[in-house]
Design a protein around this motif. Structure first.
Motif, mmCIF file in Angstrom:
data_model
loop_
_atom_site.group_PDB
_atom_site.id
_atom_site.type_symbol
_atom_site.label_atom_id
_atom_site.label_comp_id
_atom_site.label_asym_id
_atom_site.label_seq_id
_atom_site.Cartn_x
_atom_site.Cartn_y
_atom_site.Cartn_z
ATOM 1 N N LYS A 283 0.819 -1.223 0.000
ATOM 2 C CA LYS A 283 0.000 0.000 0.000
ATOM 3 C C LYS A 283 0.853 1.274 0.000
ATOM 4 N N SER A 288 -0.965 3.719 -8.211
ATOM 5 C CA SER A 288 -2.254 4.234 -8.672
ATOM 6 C C SER A 288 -2.803 5.251 -7.662
ATOM 7 N N TYR A 301 -3.024 -0.124 -13.147
ATOM 8 C CA TYR A 301 -2.400 -0.689 -11.952
ATOM 9 C C TYR A 301 -2.776 -2.151 -11.750
ATOM 10 N N ALA A 303 -1.427 -4.934 -8.707
ATOM 11 C CA ALA A 303 -0.481 -5.141 -7.605
ATOM 12 C C ALA A 303 0.447 -6.304 -7.938
#
Ligand SMILES: *[C@@H]1O[C@H](CO)[C@@H](O)[C@H](O)[C@H]1NC(C)=O
Ligand SMILES: *[C@@H]1O[C@H](CO)[C@@H](O)[C@H](O)[C@H]1NC(C)=O
Length: 413
Positions: A283, A288, A301, A303
């Motif tokens: 995070k 993004s 985006y 992850a």
């Protein structure tokens, strides 16, 4: 004779076609000079790969030639006194302005400078760093501490970081500062590329040190490396084949910083190197969320994948796995509360640089945390440009960058 010349000519053409031609963006100034410079770097990189493959010398051992050919002996001149010092066991090159006659010893500024080179290459004794330190000494009337920290792969993380931290702790003592007539309220830390990484990390860790009484006034980060979790940010994707620092080389630097295990390099190349611990920190490098719209470009985006099972067994409890989640290696991995007391920052980023988004995300995160940040973005800049100040690889861009950077220090330190 004639046949020999023809063969030689053909070989040269092949060499030129193979190494010099590459998709360098049209808007980069002094394009041909950059192509030729990069041809040298890329041929050296291929040679290094080959050497490692046949077991002659490891890759970084060959790449270290770049450091050696630029090596100079830093000596005093009429304006600057240069000495080699040992700060708590770590070697530093110390630059001090020579006293002007009649001038009383007014306390001076100081900059602790950390050279770049992916934690594996580089030295404070390289010509361009020596030149930069002299320029800063004179123009800022400052003491420059250029740190000769130990390098990977001989010394993996955290050794390079710890060397720098020891130097900073040693220097930031009243007695030591007095010895060099440094004003304790006007000290900055700065560095380029991996040096920017070390500068950012040290700035953060100093805040956590309850024994530390003297604080830094500023941090100046030149195209810094700031995170190892997502190696597929838009800038990594867009600039994967850019001159000087292609993605493969940056991934190589990261993996060698942590470990010599080639499996880790391969996992990083595939962006599948995260483990459950590091993935909980994704995070903090979510581009993004932290990249302004304009820098997200055409990229969507997703992850980084967290691989469980085999890869986890391979790296799960190992050293590189733990280093991955360590903010001393990836300064972006801290919450806002660890950022808000940081000294004001200067962050330089380049459009054609895999590390562009690391720098921009830090700009966003620091500003959100309330830190004053000057962000200087070079639309036609490429990674490492600041180093190219010495003929025949001298670039106008390097001069502009240096002038703006020193100007910021003059106004903010
Ligand atoms: C990243 O941020 C976006 C929105 O800004 C969000 O939808 C997404 O869940 C975030 N992902 C991670 C891994 O933090
Ligand atoms: C990103 O997502 C949009 C909308 O889903 C899609 O149209 C576009 O092709 C995607 N871009 C890339 C580079 O995958």
């Amino acid at each position: 004779m004639r046949l020999g010349s023809i063969i030689l000519f053909a070989a040269l053409c092949a060499f030129t076609a193979y190494y010099v031609y590459e998709p360098i963006p049209e808007d980069i100034e002094e394009r041909w000079k950059l192509m030729l410079t990069d041809a040298f770097f890329r041929s050296l990189s291929h040679l290094a790969d080959f050497s490692e493959l046949v077991g002659l010398k490891d890759y970084m051992g060959v790449m270290y030639v770049i450091t050696l050919i630029e090596n100079v002996v830093p000596v005093s001149d009429e304006h600057v006194m240069v000495t080699m010092e040992n700060f708590d066991g770590v070697e530093v090159v110390l630059y001090q302005p020579k006293q002007q006659s009649g001038d009383d010893t007014e306390p001076r500024r100081a900059v602790i400078y950390l050279h770049g080179g992916g934690w594996c290459l580089g030295s404070s004794r390289m010509g361009p760093y020596d030149m930069l330190a002299r320029k800063m000494t004179i123009e800022l009337n400052a003491v420059i501490v250029s740190v000769e920290y130990r390098l990977a792969p001989a010394h993996h993380f955290p050794v390079p970081y710890e060397d720098v931290y020891r130097v900073v702790k040693h220097f930031l003592q009243m007695g030591v500062l007095a010895q060099f007539s440094v004003d304790p309220g006007r000290i900055a830390i700065s560095g380029d590329s991996a040096g920017g990484n070390l500068a950012a990390a040290v700035s953060q860790q100093l805040l956590k040190d309850p024994t530390q009484q003297i604080h830094l006034k500023a941090q100046a980060l030149i195209y810094p490396v700031l995170q190892a979790l997502d190696l597929n940010t838009p800038s990594y994707q867009q600039n994967q084949d850019m001159p000087i620092l292609p993605r493969t080389l940056m991934v190589r630097f990261w993996s060698e910083y942590f470990t010599s295990d080639k499996a880790f390099f391969r996992a990083m190349m595939a962006n599948t190197h995260n483990n459950p611990e590091s993935s909980s920190l994704l995070k903090f490098v979510n581009w993004s969320a932290f990249l302004p719209e304009a820098y997200r470009r055409k990229y969507n985006y997703s992850a980084p994948t967290v691989v469980h099972g085999e890869a986890e067994q391979e790296f799960g409890t190992s050293e590189p796995s733990r280093s991955l989640a360590d903010p001393r290696a990836s300064p972006l991995l801290v919450p806002d509360t660890a950022l808000h007391s940081l000294p004001k920052a200067y962050i330089l980023t380049c459009e054609y640089d895999v590390l562009r988004d690391d720098g921009i995300m830090y700009v966003t995160r620091l500003r959100t945390a309330g830190v004053a940040v000057t962000h200087e973005h070079y639309d036609t800049g490429f990674h490492g440009a600041l180093m190219f100040t010495v003929w025949p690889t001298d670039f106008l861009l390097a001069r502009r960058m240096t002038d703006n950077y020193v100007k910021w220090l003059k106004e903010n330190l």
